[in-house]
Write a protein that holds these residues in place. Structure first.
Motif, PDB file in Angstrom:
ATOM      1  N   ARG A 136       0.830  -1.204   0.000  1.00  0.00           N
ATOM      2  CA  ARG A 136       0.000   0.000   0.000  1.00  0.00           C
ATOM      3  C   ARG A 136       0.863   1.252   0.000  1.00  0.00           C
ATOM      4  O   ARG A 136       1.974   1.262   0.566  1.00  0.00           O
ATOM      5  CB  ARG A 136      -0.956   0.023   1.199  1.00  0.00           C
ATOM      6  N   LEU A 137       0.345   2.296  -0.630  1.00  0.00           N
ATOM      7  CA  LEU A 137       1.061   3.556  -0.713  1.00  0.00           C
ATOM      8  C   LEU A 137       0.127   4.715  -0.379  1.00  0.00           C
ATOM      9  O   LEU A 137      -1.088   4.608  -0.552  1.00  0.00           O
ATOM     10  CB  LEU A 137       1.621   3.773  -2.130  1.00  0.00           C
ATOM     11  N   ASP A 138       0.709   5.808   0.082  1.00  0.00           N
ATOM     12  CA  ASP A 138      -0.019   7.056   0.228  1.00  0.00           C
ATOM     13  C   ASP A 138       0.299   7.900  -1.000  1.00  0.00           C
ATOM     14  O   ASP A 138       1.479   8.178  -1.287  1.00  0.00           O
ATOM     15  CB  ASP A 138       0.419   7.787   1.504  1.00  0.00           C
ATOM     16  N   VAL A 139      -0.755   8.294  -1.721  1.00  0.00           N
ATOM     17  CA  VAL A 139      -0.568   8.880  -3.044  1.00  0.00           C
ATOM     18  C   VAL A 139      -1.342  10.192  -3.163  1.00  0.00           C
ATOM     19  O   VAL A 139      -2.505  10.279  -2.743  1.00  0.00           O
ATOM     20  CB  VAL A 139      -1.043   7.911  -4.149  1.00  0.00           C
ATOM     21  N   LEU A 140      -0.701  11.178  -3.779  1.00  0.00           N
ATOM     22  CA  LEU A 140      -1.349  12.442  -4.111  1.00  0.00           C
ATOM     23  C   LEU A 140      -1.367  12.582  -5.625  1.00  0.00           C
ATOM     24  O   LEU A 140      -0.320  12.556  -6.274  1.00  0.00           O
ATOM     25  CB  LEU A 140      -0.588  13.615  -3.488  1.00  0.00           C
ATOM     26  N   HIS A 141      -2.572  12.723  -6.192  1.00  0.00           N
ATOM     27  CA  HIS A 141      -2.739  12.941  -7.627  1.00  0.00           C
ATOM     28  C   HIS A 141      -3.077  14.406  -7.860  1.00  0.00           C
ATOM     29  O   HIS A 141      -4.073  14.913  -7.325  1.00  0.00           O
ATOM     30  CB  HIS A 141      -3.880  12.088  -8.189  1.00  0.00           C
ATOM     31  N   LEU A 142      -2.301  15.073  -8.681  1.00  0.00           N
ATOM     32  CA  LEU A 142      -2.572  16.460  -9.046  1.00  0.00           C
ATOM     33  C   LEU A 142      -3.113  16.463 -10.471  1.00  0.00           C
ATOM     34  O   LEU A 142      -2.379  16.233 -11.426  1.00  0.00           O
ATOM     35  CB  LEU A 142      -1.298  17.291  -8.943  1.00  0.00           C
ATOM     36  N   GLY A 143      -4.419  16.681 -10.597  1.00  0.00           N
ATOM     37  CA  GLY A 143      -5.129  16.486 -11.856  1.00  0.00           C
ATOM     38  C   GLY A 143      -5.818  15.142 -11.796  1.00  0.00           C
ATOM     39  O   GLY A 143      -5.161  14.114 -11.577  1.00  0.00           O
ATOM     40  N   GLY A 144      -7.132  15.145 -11.941  1.00  0.00           N
ATOM     41  CA  GLY A 144      -7.876  13.909 -11.728  1.00  0.00           C
ATOM     42  C   GLY A 144      -8.378  13.239 -12.985  1.00  0.00           C
ATOM     43  O   GLY A 144      -8.210  12.040 -13.171  1.00  0.00           O
ATOM     44  N   GLY A 145      -8.990  14.005 -13.892  1.00  0.00           N
ATOM     45  CA  GLY A 145      -9.587  13.413 -15.071  1.00  0.00           C
ATOM     46  C   GLY A 145     -10.582  12.333 -14.692  1.00  0.00           C
ATOM     47  O   GLY A 145     -11.397  12.497 -13.784  1.00  0.00           O
ATOM     48  N   ALA A 146     -10.504  11.206 -15.360  1.00  0.00           N
ATOM     49  CA  ALA A 146     -11.401  10.081 -15.089  1.00  0.00           C
ATOM     50  C   ALA A 146     -10.884   9.179 -13.968  1.00  0.00           C
ATOM     51  O   ALA A 146     -11.398   8.087 -13.758  1.00  0.00           O
ATOM     52  CB  ALA A 146     -11.607   9.263 -16.360  1.00  0.00           C
ATOM     53  N   LEU A 147      -9.851   9.642 -13.261  1.00  0.00           N
ATOM     54  CA  LEU A 147      -9.254   8.907 -12.131  1.00  0.00           C
ATOM     55  C   LEU A 147      -8.575   7.614 -12.585  1.00  0.00           C
ATOM     56  O   LEU A 147      -8.530   6.631 -11.856  1.00  0.00           O
ATOM     57  CB  LEU A 147     -10.300   8.589 -11.052  1.00  0.00           C
ATOM     58  N   THR A 148      -8.023   7.644 -13.769  1.00  0.00           N
ATOM     59  CA  THR A 148      -7.443   6.430 -14.356  1.00  0.00           C
ATOM     60  C   THR A 148      -6.376   5.808 -13.462  1.00  0.00           C
ATOM     61  O   THR A 148      -6.437   4.615 -13.130  1.00  0.00           O
ATOM     62  CB  THR A 148      -6.840   6.751 -15.733  1.00  0.00           C
ATOM     63  N   LEU A 149      -5.370   6.592 -13.071  1.00  0.00           N
ATOM     64  CA  LEU A 149      -4.287   6.028 -12.274  1.00  0.00           C
ATOM     65  C   LEU A 149      -4.704   5.785 -10.831  1.00  0.00           C
ATOM     66  O   LEU A 149      -4.203   4.850 -10.187  1.00  0.00           O
ATOM     67  CB  LEU A 149      -3.058   6.934 -12.335  1.00  0.00           C
ATOM     68  N   ALA A 150      -5.637   6.570 -10.322  1.00  0.00           N
ATOM     69  CA  ALA A 150      -6.146   6.300  -8.975  1.00  0.00           C
ATOM     70  C   ALA A 150      -6.877   4.963  -8.948  1.00  0.00           C
ATOM     71  O   ALA A 150      -6.715   4.164  -8.012  1.00  0.00           O
ATOM     72  CB  ALA A 150      -7.070   7.431  -8.529  1.00  0.00           C
ATOM     73  N   GLY A 204      -5.826  -0.952  -0.444  1.00  0.00           N
ATOM     74  CA  GLY A 204      -5.562  -0.339   0.850  1.00  0.00           C
ATOM     75  C   GLY A 204      -4.800   0.960   0.775  1.00  0.00           C
ATOM     76  O   GLY A 204      -4.611   1.633   1.798  1.00  0.00           O
ATOM     77  N   SER A 205      -4.361   1.344  -0.412  1.00  0.00           N
ATOM     78  CA  SER A 205      -3.652   2.615  -0.557  1.00  0.00           C
ATOM     79  C   SER A 205      -4.595   3.775  -0.263  1.00  0.00           C
ATOM     80  O   SER A 205      -5.778   3.732  -0.599  1.00  0.00           O
ATOM     81  CB  SER A 205      -3.092   2.754  -1.976  1.00  0.00           C
ATOM     82  N   ALA A 206      -4.047   4.813   0.354  1.00  0.00           N
ATOM     83  CA  ALA A 206      -4.806   6.040   0.621  1.00  0.00           C
ATOM     84  C   ALA A 206      -4.432   7.056  -0.456  1.00  0.00           C
ATOM     85  O   ALA A 206      -3.256   7.412  -0.598  1.00  0.00           O
ATOM     86  CB  ALA A 206      -4.480   6.580   2.001  1.00  0.00           C
ATOM     87  N   PRO A 266     -12.753   2.333  -2.827  1.00  0.00           N
ATOM     88  CA  PRO A 266     -12.382   2.697  -1.453  1.00  0.00           C
ATOM     89  C   PRO A 266     -10.958   3.226  -1.380  1.00  0.00           C
ATOM     90  O   PRO A 266     -10.066   2.772  -2.107  1.00  0.00           O
ATOM     91  CB  PRO A 266     -12.515   1.368  -0.698  1.00  0.00           C
ATOM     92  N   GLY A 267     -10.754   4.174  -0.496  1.00  0.00           N
ATOM     93  CA  GLY A 267      -9.422   4.719  -0.291  1.00  0.00           C
ATOM     94  C   GLY A 267      -9.102   5.936  -1.130  1.00  0.00           C
ATOM     95  O   GLY A 267      -8.032   6.533  -0.976  1.00  0.00           O
ATOM     96  N   ILE A 268     -10.028   6.320  -2.030  1.00  0.00           N
ATOM     97  CA  ILE A 268      -9.795   7.479  -2.889  1.00  0.00           C
ATOM     98  C   ILE A 268     -10.690   8.629  -2.454  1.00  0.00           C
ATOM     99  O   ILE A 268     -11.907   8.487  -2.369  1.00  0.00           O
ATOM    100  CB  ILE A 268     -10.076   7.147  -4.370  1.00  0.00           C
ATOM    101  N   GLU A 269     -10.064   9.771  -2.186  1.00  0.00           N
ATOM    102  CA  GLU A 269     -10.802  11.003  -1.894  1.00  0.00           C
ATOM    103  C   GLU A 269     -10.556  11.978  -3.034  1.00  0.00           C
ATOM    104  O   GLU A 269      -9.422  12.156  -3.478  1.00  0.00           O
ATOM    105  CB  GLU A 269     -10.321  11.619  -0.578  1.00  0.00           C
TER     106      GLU A 269
END
Length: 261
Positions: free
Chosen positions: A61-75, A84-86, A109-112
């Motif tokens: 699991r990793l804690d990840v920050l995405h800058l730019g969301g689009g269709a949330l492909t990589l999230a 379990g990644s946040a 789950p885990g994506i805000e």
């Protein structure tokens, strides 16, 4: 993606019935497979995913920050491959967030998802909070200046953990001036930097996307494993690192906030 545009739509991929392409003003911005989040349509997204895959042991699991969301492909991809990644996704355009929430499968789950400006979000984030920061931010087909400077890179480095990795997608065209400057900019802040791109782009034959990876710790980037991984891609890629990157970025000057005034 972080691109304000009133003409947003999701269209079905005629070659893949479960594929959806997010268009802004008729231009492809993001792609997601509603049945298989591990399917990555765009080559630059596969290159970003390759670095993310190699950043830690499989499934960790990793804690990840995405800058730019689009269709949330990589999230969505990381939620499937690293359960379990946040993950916090920052998207500037509320219309994109609304469209994706309405017309695509629910966020795993885990994506805000948060509507905010990328630089402001990073400035407000705590230090040493993330294992990965992924930036896919552009407006009018270019990276906004305020997220392309040394000062912004320092803020990203601050929120990354010691072993953390920063991934940036840049759109560019020959002679890749934007990429060279961004490489020089990241090297002002990060101890380890590489460029990953389609070999045709590096030969000056096409417009497209270039991925840059940067890490706080020297020798942190998984370059030895990344080279064969991107070479096996349907659109084979090349990794520039060390002396090769020295040559590529020679003469490029880092971009600062002052240079944008």
């Amino acid at each position: 993606m972080d691109a304000l545009d009133d003409r947003l739509e999701l269209v079905v991929d005629p070659a893949r019935p479960t594929g959806r392409t997010l268009l802004a003003g008729g231009v492809e911005q993001s792609y997601v497979d509603v049945a298989d989040p591990t399917y990555l349509h765009f080559d630059y997204v596969r290159r970003m995913a390759a670095v993310a895959d190699l950043a830690a042991p499989a499934g960790h699991r990793l804690d990840v920050l995405h800058l730019g969301g689009g269709a949330l492909t990589l999230a969505r991809y990381l939620a499937a491959t690293r359960p379990g990644s946040a993950q916090l996704v920052v998207e500037r355009d509320p219309a994109v967030v609304d469209l994706v929430a309405r017309d695509l499968p629910p966020v795993p789950p885990g994506i805000e998802v948060r509507v905010a400006d990328a630089r402001e979000a990073v400035a407000g984030a705590p230090g040493d909070a993330y294992d990965l920061v992924l930036a896919d931010i552009y407006r009018a087909a270019r990276m906004p200046p305020h997220v392309a400077t040394v000062e912004f890179a320092r803020e990203v480095a601050r929120v990354l953990r010691t072993e953390g990795i920063y991934l940036v997608n840049v759109t560019d065209l020959p002679p890749l001036v934007v990429t060279r400057v961004q490489a020089a900019t990241l090297r002002e802040v990060f101890a380890d930097v590489c460029v990953v791109a389609d070999r045709r782009m590096l030969r000056g034959r096409r417009y497209g996307n270039v991925v840059l990876a940067a890490a706080r710790r020297p020798h942190r980037l998984p370059v030895a494993r990344l080279v064969p991984r991107v070479l096996r891609d349907p659109l084979p890629g090349v990794v520039l690192h060390g002396a090769a990157l020295d040559t590529f970025a020679a003469g490029a000057r880092p971009r600062s906030d002052d240079s944008e005034r």
